[in-house]
Design an enzyme around this catalytic site. Structure first.
Site, PDB file in Angstrom:
ATOM      1  N   GLY A 106      -1.630  22.246  11.463  1.00  0.00           N
ATOM      2  CA  GLY A 106      -2.652  22.908  11.339  1.00  0.00           C
ATOM      3  C   GLY A 106      -3.128  22.912   9.858  1.00  0.00           C
ATOM      4  O   GLY A 106      -2.346  22.846   9.028  1.00  0.00           O
ATOM      5  N   PRO A 107      -4.314  23.445   9.546  1.00  0.00           N
ATOM      6  CA  PRO A 107      -4.580  23.625   8.158  1.00  0.00           C
ATOM      7  C   PRO A 107      -3.887  24.500   7.339  1.00  0.00           C
ATOM      8  O   PRO A 107      -3.014  25.333   8.067  1.00  0.00           O
ATOM      9  CB  PRO A 107      -6.208  23.915   8.332  1.00  0.00           C
ATOM     10  CG  PRO A 107      -6.310  24.643   9.548  1.00  0.00           C
ATOM     11  CD  PRO A 107      -5.511  23.909  10.367  1.00  0.00           C
ATOM     12  N   PRO A 108      -3.844  24.366   6.062  1.00  0.00           N
ATOM     13  CA  PRO A 108      -2.975  25.468   5.241  1.00  0.00           C
ATOM     14  C   PRO A 108      -3.226  26.800   5.463  1.00  0.00           C
ATOM     15  O   PRO A 108      -4.904  27.028   5.595  1.00  0.00           O
ATOM     16  CB  PRO A 108      -3.345  25.027   3.744  1.00  0.00           C
ATOM     17  CG  PRO A 108      -3.849  23.565   3.886  1.00  0.00           C
ATOM     18  CD  PRO A 108      -4.690  23.470   5.079  1.00  0.00           C
ATOM     19  N   VAL A 110      -2.611  29.172   7.846  1.00  0.00           N
ATOM     20  CA  VAL A 110      -2.944  29.811   9.233  1.00  0.00           C
ATOM     21  C   VAL A 110      -1.883  30.562   9.769  1.00  0.00           C
ATOM     22  O   VAL A 110      -1.646  30.839  10.925  1.00  0.00           O
ATOM     23  CB  VAL A 110      -3.446  28.500  10.108  1.00  0.00           C
ATOM     24  CG1 VAL A 110      -4.820  28.218   9.789  1.00  0.00           C
ATOM     25  CG2 VAL A 110      -2.310  27.689  10.292  1.00  0.00           C
ATOM     26  N   THR A 113       4.254  28.554   8.720  1.00  0.00           N
ATOM     27  CA  THR A 113       5.828  28.782   7.965  1.00  0.00           C
ATOM     28  C   THR A 113       6.181  30.277   8.463  1.00  0.00           C
ATOM     29  O   THR A 113       7.378  30.644   8.791  1.00  0.00           O
ATOM     30  CB  THR A 113       5.991  28.881   6.470  1.00  0.00           C
ATOM     31  OG1 THR A 113       5.195  27.478   6.263  1.00  0.00           O
ATOM     32  CG2 THR A 113       6.991  28.749   6.118  1.00  0.00           C
ATOM     33  N   SER A 501     -18.905  10.943  15.669  1.00  0.00           N
ATOM     34  CA  SER A 501     -19.439  11.930  16.611  1.00  0.00           C
ATOM     35  C   SER A 501     -20.891  12.337  16.017  1.00  0.00           C
ATOM     36  O   SER A 501     -21.557  13.239  16.882  1.00  0.00           O
ATOM     37  CB  SER A 501     -18.568  13.369  16.449  1.00  0.00           C
ATOM     38  OG  SER A 501     -18.429  13.917  15.226  1.00  0.00           O
ATOM     39  N   LYS A 544     -16.110  23.405  15.836  1.00  0.00           N
ATOM     40  CA  LYS A 544     -17.680  23.221  15.905  1.00  0.00           C
ATOM     41  C   LYS A 544     -18.232  24.277  16.705  1.00  0.00           C
ATOM     42  O   LYS A 544     -19.202  24.483  16.408  1.00  0.00           O
ATOM     43  CB  LYS A 544     -17.910  21.713  16.802  1.00  0.00           C
ATOM     44  CG  LYS A 544     -17.247  20.603  15.896  1.00  0.00           C
ATOM     45  CD  LYS A 544     -17.660  19.207  16.478  1.00  0.00           C
ATOM     46  CE  LYS A 544     -17.374  18.002  15.859  1.00  0.00           C
ATOM     47  NZ  LYS A 544     -17.395  16.603  16.189  1.00  0.00           N
TER      48      LYS A 544
END
Length: 593
Positions: A106-108, A110, A113, A501, A544
């Site tokens: 996932g993105p940083p 979230v 860790t 898309s 989205k």
């Protein structure tokens, strides 16, 4: 020393390891203390006897208790929590603890860790974290051979020695950023470590005896899965964490970040009030990324400024020296008056440390009233007000908004259609604009701008072909595409864009211009289109949908193939949005015009 270490766990040590230890002990007895071999053997025995052979910590098999612990530390992240509870349930039914290899992507920001540490607490396992970001030496994982000077075992053996149990939770951080150096490829060395079939007999170059890692729970974290080698990714069970929606960020800010920041800044809850509207504006206009790290930074910024404000006002408790207080009771050893101001009220709190007095009520009443008078005098000079952070004064604390309303048009004009895009910050709305450049016999052409990638350029060409075919069906007499030079632009111009898309959005934009009809209000769409007008599935459904909600879109068009992805979203993400699932462009045409 070595024999003393061995005696309590002799039964648990596997026979092949015990045999090696005995041989080494015999060898050590015959060696001279001054010989170089002596130190090598001694170190080797030190490692062999210090490892927790067959020693396991008692695992927590209580699902409800584990759920409570996971909820204490993190809000949301239901997929990860559900998976851990399943893991506990399986362990309970089997009656033994087992190992697993899970990868959180996932993105940083979230909480990948930090949830690792939380999982260890919930399972009652020891926790060990090591980051492999930029690691380029295989010896870090597999150890050095004992023939080298200063040889050491690999990280896994060091982990077992430091935690003292054979079933810890090992968090391998940044597994997508493994380096590759001259000393071999660490990603290939990880294959043995993270393979449930092989790690029951993990062979470290230094120890040279098989170690059982099958009971270890490996949790890996990654930002992108594309950079993880295929065979390694195949061994892991991937759980993707998409990020948080505005409602979830509000909860996280209120229940976790604010509390943490207040304590870190030494501010009391009654001294500050951050309104819901201010928090919402902070999330919407400053912190749109998927994670909450930036949100935490902004909240810290607000509280630091408040701390400075309070100190300037003199909000810190004024401490009076003991000799300034004339107490009637001779037995009182030390008194401190702390004056706290909040909402223009003063409270004088008297802390009495009495060494000899057995009865706390024996202090003379007149002494207390004198203290209160003293406190009131101090407070008269310093009137303090509660700091209120509202939407109106938020700019004073965090500066000008970084993001502005994503919605440029209330009603999109002819040739403009709202699309939905996935970005590393989550999701965002994307306008596709088309305009007529010039008209003339046989001048039909398409110009593209907006820093589009190759895939998106091809998507625009497909859209142009399909739009021409549709116009020929709907209005055979209209020669618009044959005789018009068209310019298609995707704002913002400085942002690189790619992906297939936006296909259906581009067709709708071209047709809107050709038919001279604006597209229906509050409609956003996404989907890849083929030359035969089929709508293919897209990625990032959650992101989205969040982007559409943020821009007050009432209706979204998604490919039929993404229906299941949408159904799996939490109800609060889907609230207030009508979704149309389509598998052919003709259905979008009906909705748009």
């Amino acid at each position: 020393k070595f024999r003393e270490r061995l005696d309590p766990k002799k039964e648990k040590i596997p026979p092949h390891v015990l045999q090696v230890i005995e041989e080494e002990l015999t060898k050590l007895q015959l060696l001279e203390a001054s010989s170089s071999e002596f130190n090598v053997t001694r170190n080797y025995l030190d490692w062999l006897t210090a490892l927790p052979w067959g020693e396991y910590s008692d695992e927590n098999f209580n699902v409800n208790q584990a759920h409570k612990i996971l909820d204490e530390d993190h809000y949301g992240l239901t997929d990860v929590k559900e998976r851990i509870l399943e893991f506990i349930a399986v362990g309970k039914l089997r009656g033994t603890s087992q190992g697993k290899i899970i990868c959180l992507s996932g993105p940083p920001g979230v909480g990948k860790t930090s949830i690792g540490r939380s999982i260890a607490r919930a399972l009652n396992r020891k926790f060990y974290r090591f980051s492999v970001g930029g690691l380029s030496d295989v010896a870090e994982i597999k150890g050095h051979r004992r023939t080298y000077i200063g040889a050491m075992p690999g990280k896994m053996v060091q982990c077992l020695k430091s935690v003292g149990t054979a079933n810890p939770l090992v968090l391998i951080d940044e597994i997508d950023k493994l380096g590759r150096g001259h000393a071999g490829d660490p990603a290939s060395a990880m294959l043995e470590l993270l393979d449930p079939e092989q790690n029951a007999n993990f062979l470290d170059h230094y120890l040279d005896v098989p170690i059982d890692l099958s009971k270890v729970l490996f949790v890996c974290t990654a930002n992108v899965l594309e950079t993880i080698p295929g065979p390694l990714l195949d061994r892991m069970e991937v759980i993707s964490i998409a990020g948080y929606i505005t409602d979830e960020k509000m909860h996280i800010a209120r229940d976790y970040l604010e509390k943490m920041t207040r304590e870190a800044c030494g501010i009391k809850p009654e001294q500050v009030e951050v309104t819901d509207s201010a928090l919402l504006a902070l999330i919407e206009n400053y912190c749109r990324e998927a994670g909450v790290r930036n949100l935490q930074k902004q909240i810290e910024k607000i509280y630091r400024k408040i701390a400075l404000q309070l100190v300037r006002q003199g909000a810190v408790g004024v401490q009076l020296q003991p000799d300034e207080l004339k107490a009637k009771s001779g037995s009182v050893a030390n008194e401190t008056v702390i004056v706290e101001g909040s909402d223009n009220t003063a409270e004088a709190e008297i802390v009495v440390d009495s060494a000899s007095d057995q009865n706390p009520n024996s202090t003379d009443q007149s002494g207390t009233s004198e203290d209160t008078l003293e406190a009131d005098k101090i407070h008269e000079s310093e009137t303090l007000e509660k700091v209120l952070v509202d939407k109106s004064n938020l700019d004073d604390f965090v500066g000008k908004p970084v993001f502005h309303a994503e919605r440029i048009y209330d009603q999109t004009p002819v040739g403009v259609v709202m699309g939905l895009a996935w970005t590393s910050m989550g999701g965002s709305t994307l306008y596709i604009e088309t305009s007529q450049v010039e008209q003339g016999e046989g001048k039909g052409a398409l110009n593209l701008t907006g820093q589009l990638g190759d895939v998106m350029k091809e998507s625009a060409q497909i859209a142009y072909t399909v739009a021409r075919a549709i116009l020929l069906e709907k209005d055979p007499e209209n020669p618009f595409f044959a005789n018009t030079k068209i310019h298609l632009h995707v704002p913002a111009g400085a942002t690189p864009k790619d992906g297939p898309s936006a296909g259906c959005t581009m067709i709708t934009s071209l047709l809107s211009l050709a038919l001279n009809k604006p597209v229906a209000k509050d409609l956003a769409m996404t989907g890849e289109v083929t030359l035969t007008r089929r709508i293919l599935p897209i990625g990032g459904v959650k992101e989205k949908t969040i982007a559409a909600r943020r821009s007050d879109v009432k209706r979204i068009v998604f490919p039929e193939a993404n229906r299941r992805d949408y159904d799996e979203l939490a109800p609060n993400v889907k609230e207030g949005i009508e979704v149309h699932f389509v598998d052919d462009y003709s259905q979008i045409f009906e909705l748009a015009f």
